[in-house]
Motif scaffolding. Structure first.
Motif, mmCIF file in Angstrom:
data_model
loop_
_atom_site.group_PDB
_atom_site.id
_atom_site.type_symbol
_atom_site.label_atom_id
_atom_site.label_comp_id
_atom_site.label_asym_id
_atom_site.label_seq_id
_atom_site.Cartn_x
_atom_site.Cartn_y
_atom_site.Cartn_z
ATOM 1 N N THR B 202 0.864 -1.192 0.000
ATOM 2 C CA THR B 202 0.000 0.000 0.000
ATOM 3 C C THR B 202 0.894 1.233 0.000
ATOM 4 N N ILE B 203 0.755 2.091 -1.008
ATOM 5 C CA ILE B 203 1.697 3.210 -1.122
ATOM 6 C C ILE B 203 1.011 4.491 -1.587
ATOM 7 N N PRO B 204 0.684 5.365 -0.616
ATOM 8 C CA PRO B 204 0.040 6.644 -0.935
ATOM 9 C C PRO B 204 1.110 7.664 -1.316
ATOM 10 N N VAL B 237 -8.801 6.636 -3.034
ATOM 11 C CA VAL B 237 -8.077 5.990 -4.146
ATOM 12 C C VAL B 237 -7.184 4.870 -3.603
ATOM 13 N N VAL B 238 -6.451 5.182 -2.532
ATOM 14 C CA VAL B 238 -5.529 4.201 -1.947
ATOM 15 C C VAL B 238 -6.306 2.978 -1.439
ATOM 16 N N LYS B 239 -7.476 3.251 -0.827
ATOM 17 C CA LYS B 239 -8.310 2.162 -0.315
ATOM 18 C C LYS B 239 -8.780 1.252 -1.459
ATOM 19 N N ARG B 240 -9.121 1.880 -2.579
ATOM 20 C CA ARG B 240 -9.661 1.107 -3.707
ATOM 21 C C ARG B 240 -8.596 0.325 -4.458
ATOM 22 N N VAL B 241 -7.455 0.970 -4.758
ATOM 23 C CA VAL B 241 -6.478 0.314 -5.651
ATOM 24 C C VAL B 241 -5.105 0.103 -5.030
ATOM 25 N N GLY B 242 -4.911 0.521 -3.751
ATOM 26 C CA GLY B 242 -3.646 0.230 -3.073
ATOM 27 C C GLY B 242 -2.581 1.298 -3.206
ATOM 28 N N GLY B 243 -2.802 2.289 -4.083
ATOM 29 C CA GLY B 243 -1.799 3.345 -4.237
ATOM 30 C C GLY B 243 -2.379 4.549 -4.927
ATOM 31 N N CYS B 244 -1.648 5.668 -4.865
ATOM 32 C CA CYS B 244 -2.076 6.853 -5.627
ATOM 33 C C CYS B 244 -0.841 7.573 -6.140
ATOM 34 N N LEU B 245 -1.043 8.449 -7.112
ATOM 35 C CA LEU B 245 0.041 9.262 -7.682
ATOM 36 C C LEU B 245 -0.492 10.682 -7.790
ATOM 37 N N ALA B 246 -0.555 11.365 -6.632
ATOM 38 C CA ALA B 246 -1.212 12.670 -6.569
ATOM 39 C C ALA B 246 -0.193 13.786 -6.397
ATOM 40 N N GLN B 412 -8.260 7.905 -10.009
ATOM 41 C CA GLN B 412 -8.008 9.338 -9.806
ATOM 42 C C GLN B 412 -8.859 10.201 -10.740
ATOM 43 N N GLY B 413 -9.627 9.591 -11.624
ATOM 44 C CA GLY B 413 -10.487 10.424 -12.475
ATOM 45 C C GLY B 413 -10.463 10.043 -13.938
ATOM 46 N N GLY B 414 -9.751 8.973 -14.284
ATOM 47 C CA GLY B 414 -9.740 8.522 -15.677
ATOM 48 C C GLY B 414 -8.434 8.825 -16.382
#
Lengths: 515, 515
Positions: B202-204, B237-246, B412-414
């Protein structure tokens, strides 16, 4: 980078009437075609070229409103003055070249020693206006404290002299003086110059306006006569009456120093090297051959201890010697203000009182001016120590100095009566006591809050001196201001800082201690 | 100083639509009664208070034209945003208090060591907007080179963390990475995060925009999906797919750092202490517990030698330890750009090629991302050295990383298709030779002149790599720009700097040397 202006259609210059202080600033519509096509919107600084191929580097502000049309370039006041263009005149904008000398500033940050060539490239870029405020602040900070050795101070001084005009009075000896400062009211120069001219010494004196203090000699002299003289006018005045008391700013002496000083003022970071280079570059550029440096020493003066004063004096002497300048140091008492007035006009009244030999004249100002004039006479005449001062005091007591002062003022355009402020506030003592400390820095601050030096009549009139015994209801000081708002700021500050004038209760024991 | 606003009638706020970059600026008629009565005309900075008792300190520009009415206060864009007022709303101006923490900056100039409390008072004043640009420049310069020891860097980092928000992901381990930079095209983060989420970590991840480079990770990711997420959106986003790139900028992490970085950018003065404090404060504020620092080493990278890299690494480790952060250093090859693209969209196309396992994908970018992801896996999983990289490469080759990347973008929005620039310029080889040197700094500069990162499609596409043999008419690089003006600036610069890509003639002797 060569990006020829002819690639672009010119823009129309428009003076916006925005005073951005000394930093030239240019305004451009963010949605204009030129901004889009040249990618100016992310650029902090831009090269501005007029039809006469004159150019400056200016800060760039984007306009997101209808303040400007799409084909216009807005100018701040300093940008307008630097470029000297006409309204609507053609203007080309382009990306500025990288400033190469910043690498030398960086080298100084990294603790390297710079050579003459490196200082010259920095100082020339500063004089050309290529440095933004942050670059100037970095250079000042990198040279801060004692980060420059005597060689570097010498190079910096030379570079500053070479960046501007240099006066030549065609005299074998040109005497000058400078006070390191920090002592409010210490306005000896007009008296010293009057004494010296009365003694037959030819002395073309240029002075500066206040930088961080409530008054500079030029500010004070301006309340008494015209000080904005051209070099030809100064020469004519000196020829007629033997001396002048003019503002040095109309002549471009050490122009990089003028730029640096504005940022130093905002930063309030002392630098021994910058101080010495600033003083000596102005003196050398003004044509001086012999310079007396007055260093007041006191706990709230600029130089706080004799150890610091000796260190500064040694650097001054070492640098002056490398630059073939005859230099003499005079340490003076810096424990309290000199005279009564602090502020241009209030100091002018002290000067008039001393020169007119009035019984109420501040004795400390008279003695100090005579000390300095005497020391300067001894630098150039075969006098033994102390003889100079005796000669100096004679010129005051016989009225010779006063006659010379009037002659100088008349030659410069006629004498004026200094203005008087309309608003006053009197600080009185609430108890009996002996004045045991006076804070020079806080007094300067209050005089500035009251409006000095911009308002020539504003400032502080000090009625108490160290060691003086005061009774309840005795006046300690009077604030003078030209507006009620400024008077309020100064009063607020004064009342929040009750330690500016310290009183010791005069018990019997203390009476003995004082004696 | 307490100067109550109620003494004065309020002025009316007016948004002028002037973008003064980050420094809030206020405009006031020089001939207005308030200016005259309060003595504002000689003041460089002013305290601005709204009816909600919100206040800021802003630079003050005097207006000498009819741009404003006498009862109006003009606002620059940043002043308007800082104070959040309505047009015409009541505004009071007063003299600002002296900035007490400047004395600590001065102490640092004089070579003194500062403690935590002193750094906190400096950093809080910076975060509050009390420092002008010259004060910021002085602080940065005073901390320049290696003027801060590890204790001071730790205090500075803590002060920066404390000045803003701090994220809490409620996870036992939060992995993060940072690259010290200087290597154009080195856009490993989106690949690394895809690999790690594909491995079940898991990596936010929050990233920044470009500071001095032609692209930041947030700029590149913005060409592929939405990056301006609130903290709640990131969590989702992190909860749904395990990571984000924000983008980290919408959350106020280490706000003083954002202010300092803008001035550092203008100054271009490296400071090891500021660099470490900047990186670690952002990571700690973002909630990281384990951080990998990638230090590329090469003659034209930010870190130019292994000696410098070791020194930096040791300081990073010492400070991280004091702050209870698990930190690992990875030294990487910094001799040339990574991948082919330099600029937001061009780098995005490289990332897509690697993740999609295209045969034409830049191998160096793939290997580097796998090195970093592998080293990060080894920080938190019981793997021996090298096993992490094998796992990482598997996720690329099986398409697992690509699937995760698509999932993150969709969450994150498509996904979006990165833009393509309309203007191009091709630089070709005129002779046969072997690529012997590539200048990272100059390539970054050219990509920026072409319009990156503001124009996402702009930049440089590099076709040559070190050691590669080129023939006449082979492509060396392609410039991409969205406007003809920017293309011209970049081409001018390119043609005036023929050494950016150096070729050695491939004689027989040199052929042997190369082998």
């Amino acid at each position: 980078m060569t990006h020829a202006p002819e690639r672009m259609a010119p823009l129309a210059a428009r003076r916006l009437g925005i005073d951005t202080h000394h930093e030239p600033t240019i305004y451009l519509r963010k949605d204009s075609p030129v901004c889009r096509s040249e990618g100016f919107d992310s650029l902090p600084r831009v090269l501005v070229t007029s039809s006469g191929s004159q150019s400056i580097v200016a800060s760039l502000n984007m306009i997101t409103s209808n303040l400007l049309n799409e084909n216009e370039v807005g100018f701040s006041e300093s940008a307008w003055k630097h470029l000297q263009i006409e309204s609507g005149g053609p203007i080309w904008l382009s990306h500025p070249k990288p400033i190469q000398s910043i690498s030398h500033v960086r080298a100084k940050v990294y603790g390297h020693k710079l050579d003459l060539q490196q200082f010259e490239s920095i100082i020339n870029d500063i004089a050309e206006g290529y440095y933004s405020d942050v670059h100037l602040a970095a250079f000042i900070t990198a040279c801060g404290d004692d980060h420059l050795d005597d060689d570097e101070i010498t190079y910096l001084t030379q570079a500053m002299v070479n960046s501007g005009s240099r006066l030549d009075w065609q005299l074998p000896i040109v005497l000058d003086k400078h006070c390191v400062g920090g002592l409010p009211g210490n306005r000896t120069t007009p008296i010293v110059i009057s004494i010296l001219t009365a003694c037959g010494v030819t002395i073309p004196k240029t002075s500066s306006r206040a930088i961080t203090s409530p008054a500079g000699t030029a500010d004070t002299m301006e309340t008494l006569t015209e000080v904005s003289l051209s070099i030809e006018e100064m020469r004519e005045v000196v020829k007629r009456v033997g001396g002048c008391l003019a503002w040095g700013g109309s002549v471009k002496l050490s122009p990089a120093d003028d730029v640096l000083i504005q940022v130093e003022r905002a930063l309030d970071i002392d630098s021994e090297g910058q101080l010495i280079a600033s003083v000596l570059s102005k003196k050398i550029a003004a044509g001086a051959t012999h310079v007396l440096i007055d260093i007041p020493v006191g706990p709230t003066a600029k130089v706080r201890s004799q150890v610091a004063a000796d260190k500064l004096a040694n650097s001054f002497k070492a640098v002056a010697e490398k630059l073939n300048l005859t230099l003499k140091i005079l340490f003076t008492d810096g424990s309290q203000p000199v005279g009564r007035g602090i502020g241009p006009a209030l100091e002018a009244y002290d000067i008039l009182a001393v020169l007119q030999n009035q019984p109420s004249a501040p004795e400390d100002l008279k003695q100090r001016a005579a000390d300095i004039a005497g020391a300067m006479l001894e630098m150039i005449q075969p006098l033994s120590q102390g003889e100079g001062k005796i000669k100096a005091l004679e010129t005051i007591e016989t009225g010779a100095a006063w006659n010379k002062f009037m002659a100088i003022c008349n030659a410069q355009g006629g004498m004026k009566i200094p203005p008087v402020a309309c608003y006053r506030y009197a600080l009185i003592a609430h108890e009996t006591g002996v004045v045991s400390a006076i804070d020079n820095r806080q007094l300067s601050k209050i005089a500035k809050l009251a409006g000095a030096p911009a308002d020539a009549a504003a400032g502080v009139e000090l009625h108490a001196k160290l060691g003086q015994t005061v009774q309840p209801n005795d006046l300690l000081l009077t604030l003078h201001a030209d507006s009620i708002g400024e008077l309020n700021y100064a009063v607020d500050y004064l009342l929040n800082h009750p330690d500016i004038i310290q009183l010791s209760p005069q018990s019997d024991t203390q009476k003995e201690e004082i004696q």
